[in-house]
Design a protein around this motif. Structure first.
Motif, PDB file in Angstrom:
ATOM      1  N   SER A  89       0.785  -1.239   0.000  1.00 26.94           N
ATOM      2  CA  SER A  89       0.000   0.000   0.000  1.00 26.94           C
ATOM      3  C   SER A  89       0.817   1.290   0.000  1.00 26.94           C
ATOM      4  O   SER A  89       0.250   2.355  -0.186  1.00 26.94           O
ATOM      5  N   CYS A  90       2.107   1.221   0.213  1.00 28.36           N
ATOM      6  CA  CYS A  90       2.896   2.456   0.301  1.00 28.36           C
ATOM      7  C   CYS A  90       3.234   2.975  -1.105  1.00 28.36           C
ATOM      8  O   CYS A  90       2.902   2.349  -2.111  1.00 28.36           O
ATOM      9  N   PHE A  91       3.890   4.114  -1.163  1.00 23.07           N
ATOM     10  CA  PHE A  91       4.299   4.711  -2.440  1.00 23.07           C
ATOM     11  C   PHE A  91       5.019   3.692  -3.313  1.00 23.07           C
ATOM     12  O   PHE A  91       4.779   3.587  -4.513  1.00 23.07           O
ATOM     13  N   PHE A  92       5.943   2.944  -2.704  1.00 24.74           N
ATOM     14  CA  PHE A  92       6.790   2.029  -3.479  1.00 24.74           C
ATOM     15  C   PHE A  92       6.015   0.776  -3.890  1.00 24.74           C
ATOM     16  O   PHE A  92       6.081   0.354  -5.049  1.00 24.74           O
ATOM     17  N   CYS A  93       5.288   0.187  -2.948  1.00 26.81           N
ATOM     18  CA  CYS A  93       4.493  -0.995  -3.310  1.00 26.81           C
ATOM     19  C   CYS A  93       3.478  -0.646  -4.398  1.00 26.81           C
ATOM     20  O   CYS A  93       3.218  -1.444  -5.297  1.00 26.81           O
ATOM     21  N   ALA A  94       2.919   0.571  -4.320  1.00 26.51           N
ATOM     22  CA  ALA A  94       1.924   0.978  -5.312  1.00 26.51           C
ATOM     23  C   ALA A  94       2.528   1.011  -6.706  1.00 26.51           C
ATOM     24  O   ALA A  94       1.816   0.926  -7.699  1.00 26.51           O
ATOM     25  N   ASN A 130      10.989  -2.849  -1.980  1.00 32.55           N
ATOM     26  CA  ASN A 130      11.450  -1.575  -1.443  1.00 32.55           C
ATOM     27  C   ASN A 130      10.383  -0.927  -0.564  1.00 32.55           C
ATOM     28  O   ASN A 130      10.313   0.301  -0.437  1.00 32.55           O
ATOM     29  N   CYS A 131       9.551  -1.766   0.040  1.00 37.20           N
ATOM     30  CA  CYS A 131       8.430  -1.274   0.853  1.00 37.20           C
ATOM     31  C   CYS A 131       8.912  -0.316   1.944  1.00 37.20           C
ATOM     32  O   CYS A 131       9.951  -0.521   2.559  1.00 37.20           O
ATOM     33  N   HIS A 132       8.093   0.727   2.190  1.00 34.40           N
ATOM     34  CA  HIS A 132       8.477   1.770   3.151  1.00 34.40           C
ATOM     35  C   HIS A 132       7.817   1.574   4.511  1.00 34.40           C
ATOM     36  O   HIS A 132       8.090   2.319   5.441  1.00 34.40           O
TER      37      HIS A 132
HETATM   38 ZN   LIG Z   1       4.852  -1.087   1.014  1.00 38.67          ZN
END
Ligand SMILES: [Zn+2]
Ligand SMILES: NC(=O)c1ccc[n+]([C@@H]2O[C@H](COP(=O)([O-])OP(=O)(O)OC[C@H]3O[C@@H](n4cnc5c(N)ncnc54)[C@H](O)[C@@H]3O)[C@@H](O)[C@H]2O)c1
Ligand SMILES: [Zn+2]
Lengths: 186, 385
Positions: free
Chosen positions: B92-97, B103-105
């Motif tokens: 759900s984060c910027f990177f996963c999106a 690189n999940c934040h």
């Molecule tokens: Zn993420």
């Protein structure tokens, strides 16, 4: 001699490759691969809506990179900081960003300090540490013979030195200290 | 429960630990039925990854059965057979999106320079890994997939890291039909990369290593030409000779931080930990690829600096592509390839070792004894093991 503009010919044609190698070319189209586009902007996310993600309870103070705005909503709790190594690591996190060599070098120092303490404590337990584990594999799975003609055999020779010398040196140091203390007592 | 535990460089053993608890409503606890040792585990085992704590359980390549789920888990149920990507990620984060699952934040407070990985030190988030009877799996609806009926547990296990990474390494090489592809390293990752390069239309695939058994696999399993770098004074010159002195179109580094081939570099990094990694293979890649070519790096390097020949990369106009693999993003395509038999992950399983004897498995994998490529770790919950 001149280098020309053409790519040198390949030893095999696509037809020959397809015949020889199962699946040759099934992902031929470079645009049709799971890495394309490298950054995808998709509406449907894999995960839950971000506002629905609760924060994991911080049951004890959790160290974090100062490059983060806050503690992440989910984090590992496997081995909490403790003792001298914990103080070193906490300082590394609190003081230096990941961009600073000091951050990582302090973390490495914390690792060595913690390992040293753990080894010393292990000698007072039923399972004392040894310089290296799993060496029975040498007997069961090949040992010297498996290393014939390998370039890494050269540093395998170094392994006992790198791994063993600190142990021997520390052991010798401990013996020296104990002797001195005993001599004084006498 | 029984779990592999780190005791310092070159030292691991099995200890009794508490079964992990649900610590977040989106967690699951998985009973591990198979785990593998990855080349990456060796970097931890050798003490090269900063903030590897005593007592840490390694293992990021594993499958199992859901044992418990948190109250916010909707899709997984107790008893489901799951394969778990080595990345811990939120989705759900910027990177996963943007598909950068590796690189999940939201899952790694310890560092922003790397995402979350199971059993891979506190630098990747402080999660105990899967070389144990049970493991905590955060964001259980996001990472794990059900193991399809037709897929064997061995194949599923290797899809959670080695196969996905080899395929990813070839894919970010941006191979086009007829490319000459050099793969450095004939471990599981390199062998899968070599195999995958053909699927993407490579015209020649050359695998470089110094372990004869692995080079043999490169010829038989991966249909590649091989080079034993120990037999050549200068691998870069050799790569040029093999490619009409242009250089390879694509070079894939599937070696990483503990590269051999230069004793000084190896010793200063792998042994004395003065560098984040021995850059020998990466520098061979940079110098051996043609101008304007692509270097794909999946070999792992630590966060500490290493002596990379960046000027050559600049002056040759190279494209450098790299990442930890966003495993789940590779799966839909890999399911097709495994089902069609184009990729057979379990072909590289060389050893099966019960969790109790994992210390031997580590030594075996580290010293590359007995033709070891991929050792699988079995637990009491493993079937047919
Ligand atoms: Zn993420
Ligand atoms: N990016 C990712 O997501 C990801 C995932 C899995 C593994 N990895 C990394 O990929 C690398 C390979 O993993 P593996 O499981 O195959 O490991 P492995 O240890 O089994 O294989 C490494 C191979 O490289 C060979 N080698 C050493 N020096 C070399 C050199 N200079 N040139 C060519 N070959 C050389 C070794 O002999 C060995 O066969 C490791 O660094 C690992 O950490 C990365
Ligand atoms: Zn791995």
């Amino acid at each position: 001699m001149v280098y020309g503009p053409h790519k040198p010919p390949l030893p095999e044609t696509p037809e020959q490759l397809r015949a020889r190698i199962p699946g040759w070319g099934v992902d031929l189209d470079p645009r049709d691969r799971p890495t394309v586009p490298r950054l995808q902007d998709r509406p449907g996310l894999e995960g839950p809506p971000d506002e629905s993600i609760e924060a994991q309870a911080e049951l004890r103070p959790r160290e974090r990179s100062i490059e983060h705005a806050h503690l992440t909503p989910v984090f590992g709790t496997a081995q909490p900081l403790h003792g001298v190594s914990g103080a070193i690591r906490r300082y590394a996190y609190a003081r230096f960003s990941e961009g600073r060599a000091a951050h990582w070098l302090l973390l490495v120092a914390g690792d060595r300090v913690e390992a040293f303490g753990a080894h010393v404590r292990s000698f007072a337990s039923l399972r004392p540490d040894v310089p290296a584990t799993g060496l029975r594999a040498e007997l069961r799975h090949g040992g010297l013979g498996a290393r014939k003609g390998r370039v890494d055999a050269r540093h395998h020779l170094l392994d006992p030195v790198v791994v063993g010398v600190p142990w021997v040196a520390t052991g010798a140091g401990v013996v020296a200290v104990v002797r001195r203390v005993r001599a004084r007592r006498r | 429960m029984k779990a592999m535990v780190y005791r310092g460089p070159y030292k691991v053993r099995v200890e009794d630990k508490d079964v992990p608890r649900i610590e977040h409503p989106r967690d699951a606890v998985v009973r591990v039925t198979r785990a593998a040792i990855c080349g990456s585990d060796l970097h931890l085992y050798h003490g090269m990854m900063p903030d590897t704590r005593i007592g840490h359980t390694f293992g990021h390549e594993f499958v199992g059965v859901v044992h418990e789920v948190g109250p916010a888990v909707e899709h997984l149920q107790v008893g489901d057979r799951v394969m778990v990507p080595f990345n811990v990620f939120c989705g759900s984060c910027f990177f996963c999106a943007r598909g950068l699952y590796s690189n999940c934040h939201n899952v790694n407070p310890n560092a922003t320079a790397v995402g979350g990985i199971y059993g891979y030190s506190h630098t990747t988030g402080g999660y105990d890994g899967g070389q144990a009877e049970f493991v905590r799996v955060p964001f259980a609806d996001v990472g794990p997939s059900l193991i399809p009926e037709w897929l064997s547990e061995d194949d599923a296990t290797l899809m959670t890291d080695a196969l996905a990474t080899g395929y990813f390494g070839a894919a970010i090489g941006d191979i086009v039909e007829g490319d000459v592809v050099v793969v450095l390293g004939a471990g599981a990752v390199g062998l899968f990369a070599a195999k995958s390069a053909w699927l993407m239309g490579a015209g020649r695939v050359i695998v470089v290593d110094h372990l004869d058994e692995r080079l043999e696999k490169a010829r038989t399993f991966a249909h590649a030409e091989t080079v034993n770098f120990a037999e050549h004074k200068d691998v870069v010159v050799l790569m040029k000779r093999m490619t009409d002195h242009l250089g390879a179109d694509v070079v894939i580094d599937a070696v990483g931080a503990e590269a051999d081939g230069n004793l000084l570099q190896h010793v200063t990094s792998a042994k004395l930990k003065l560098q984040g990694g021995s850059p020998v293979a990466l520098n061979w890649a940079i110098d051996g690829v043609r101008k304007g070519g692509t270097v794909s790096v999946v070999g792992a390097y630590g966060p500490i600096f290493s002596q990379v020949k960046f000027g050559d990369a600049l002056n040759k106009g190279l494209t450098l592509n790299m990442n930890q693999t966003p495993v789940k993003k590779m799966w839909p395509r890999l399911f097709e390839h495994v089902r069609n038999g184009h990729l057979v992950p379990s072909d590289l399983v060389t050893h099966r070792i019960p969790l109790e004897h994992i210390a031997e498995a580590y030594h075996l994998m580290s010293a590359k004894l007995d033709g070891c490529i991929k050792p699988l770790i079995t637990t009491d919950a493993s079937q047919g093991a």
